[in-house]
Enzyme design. Structure first.
Site, short mmCIF file in Angstrom:
data_model
loop_
_atom_site.label_atom_id
_atom_site.label_comp_id
_atom_site.label_asym_id
_atom_site.label_seq_id
_atom_site.Cartn_x
_atom_site.Cartn_y
_atom_site.Cartn_z
N ASN A 100 18.09 36.23 60.36
CA ASN A 100 19.03 37.26 60.00
C ASN A 100 20.12 37.41 61.22
O ASN A 100 20.24 38.45 61.88
CB ASN A 100 18.66 38.73 59.53
N HIS A 135 22.74 37.07 68.82
CA HIS A 135 21.96 35.61 68.84
C HIS A 135 23.02 34.49 69.36
O HIS A 135 22.56 33.76 70.13
CB HIS A 135 21.37 35.10 67.53
N LYS A 150 19.51 44.12 74.66
CA LYS A 150 19.36 45.25 73.66
C LYS A 150 17.85 45.57 73.58
O LYS A 150 17.49 46.84 73.45
CB LYS A 150 20.01 44.74 72.22
N CYS A 159 24.76 45.50 68.43
CA CYS A 159 24.76 44.50 67.22
C CYS A 159 23.14 44.06 66.98
O CYS A 159 22.17 44.08 67.87
CB CYS A 159 24.94 42.72 67.46
N SER A 160 22.90 44.52 65.61
CA SER A 160 21.34 44.24 65.36
C SER A 160 21.18 43.96 63.63
O SER A 160 22.01 44.20 63.20
CB SER A 160 20.50 45.62 65.26
#
Length: 252
Positions: A31, A36, A148, A183-184
């Site tokens: 995901n 990433h 993060k 961002c997650s």
């Protein structure tokens, strides 16, 4: 990009590579998002080859529903890897990874009991165990992790140092959306109205105010605050918007 679905195939391939080649490694649970991608790009700039992995690790979910509902987006993830410099991707299955049935675990008894460890019992055991297994499989020169998950980063750095592992751990800055929200993968589960609240969380959390004042402002928006704490010169937070749990941190 070469994809390895079988660990024995990967091990044979890894053993065939020259020891003079540097390997960067960025493990993932899929995901994928811009955060990433930043890890992959950093690795590809600094190493001969970049390796990633796609494995939704069941042992780090203290809530079985979270594991069940974690988005599986393999095709999109592989495309993002290909576009951002990943040379090899490992897609193991649970039986291959946990041949021992999770009988053997890596546990840290200090930092791992604070903040995330306190609110998610067993989480870091699962994280450190899977990272150790993947390190042993990949044998990277460097491994890349985002800030993060800063507590996780510290624990992995500590594990590598304590166990004399010849791997350099590289930290990469948190990638944020335009609103400032980190961002997650969990952001994708937010409804439009929850997304607005999440954007407000990011703004309020970064204010130059006390943790108590920030908590009060967040709670006034209907956000459930699990913790806001200061540790080693950083401020950390975990909150819930509906049933979506978000974390963040920054340097004070």
């Amino acid at each position: 990009m070469q994809i390895f679905h079988n660990l024995n195939e990967w091990i044979r391939f890894r053993n065939s590579l020259s020891p003079d080649l540097s390997l960067g490694f960025a493990p993932t649970m899929g995901n994928l998002h811009a955060g990433h991608a930043s890890l992959f790009l950093a690795s590809s700039k600094e190493n001969h080859y970049t390796v990633s992995s796609l494995f939704v690790n069941p042992t780090q979910f203290n809530n079985p529903d979270d594991y069940k509902h974690y988005p599986r987006t393999v095709d999109a993830d592989l495309e993002l890897m290909t576009q951002n410099g990943v040379d090899f991707c490992i897609l193991p299955n649970e039986n291959e990874i946990y041949t021992d049935g999770y009988a053997y675990q890596v546990q840290e008894n200090r930092l791992g009991q604070l903040m995330e460890g306190k609110h998610r019992p067993g989480h870091f055991n699962g994280v450190l165990t899977i990272v150790m297994k993947l390190f042993n499989l990949v044998k990277p020169t460097c491994a890349y992790f985002g800030e993060k998950d800063y507590q996780q980063l510290l624990l992995i750095q500590g594990m590598v140092k304590a166990l004399f592992m010849d791997i350099e751990i590289k930290s990469c800055p948190t990638v944020r959306e335009k609103s400032g929200l980190a961002c997650s993968s969990r952001n994708n589960r937010l409804t439009p109205s929850q997304r607005e609240i999440a954007d407000e969380f990011a703004k309020i959390f970064h204010q130059n105010k006390s943790s108590a004042m920030i908590s009060k402002e967040l709670e006034a928006l209907g956000i459930t605050v699990e913790y806001i704490e200061e540790f080693q010169g950083r401020r950390f937070a975990a909150v819930k918007i509906g049933d979506i749990r978000l974390i963040d941190n920054y340097l004070l």
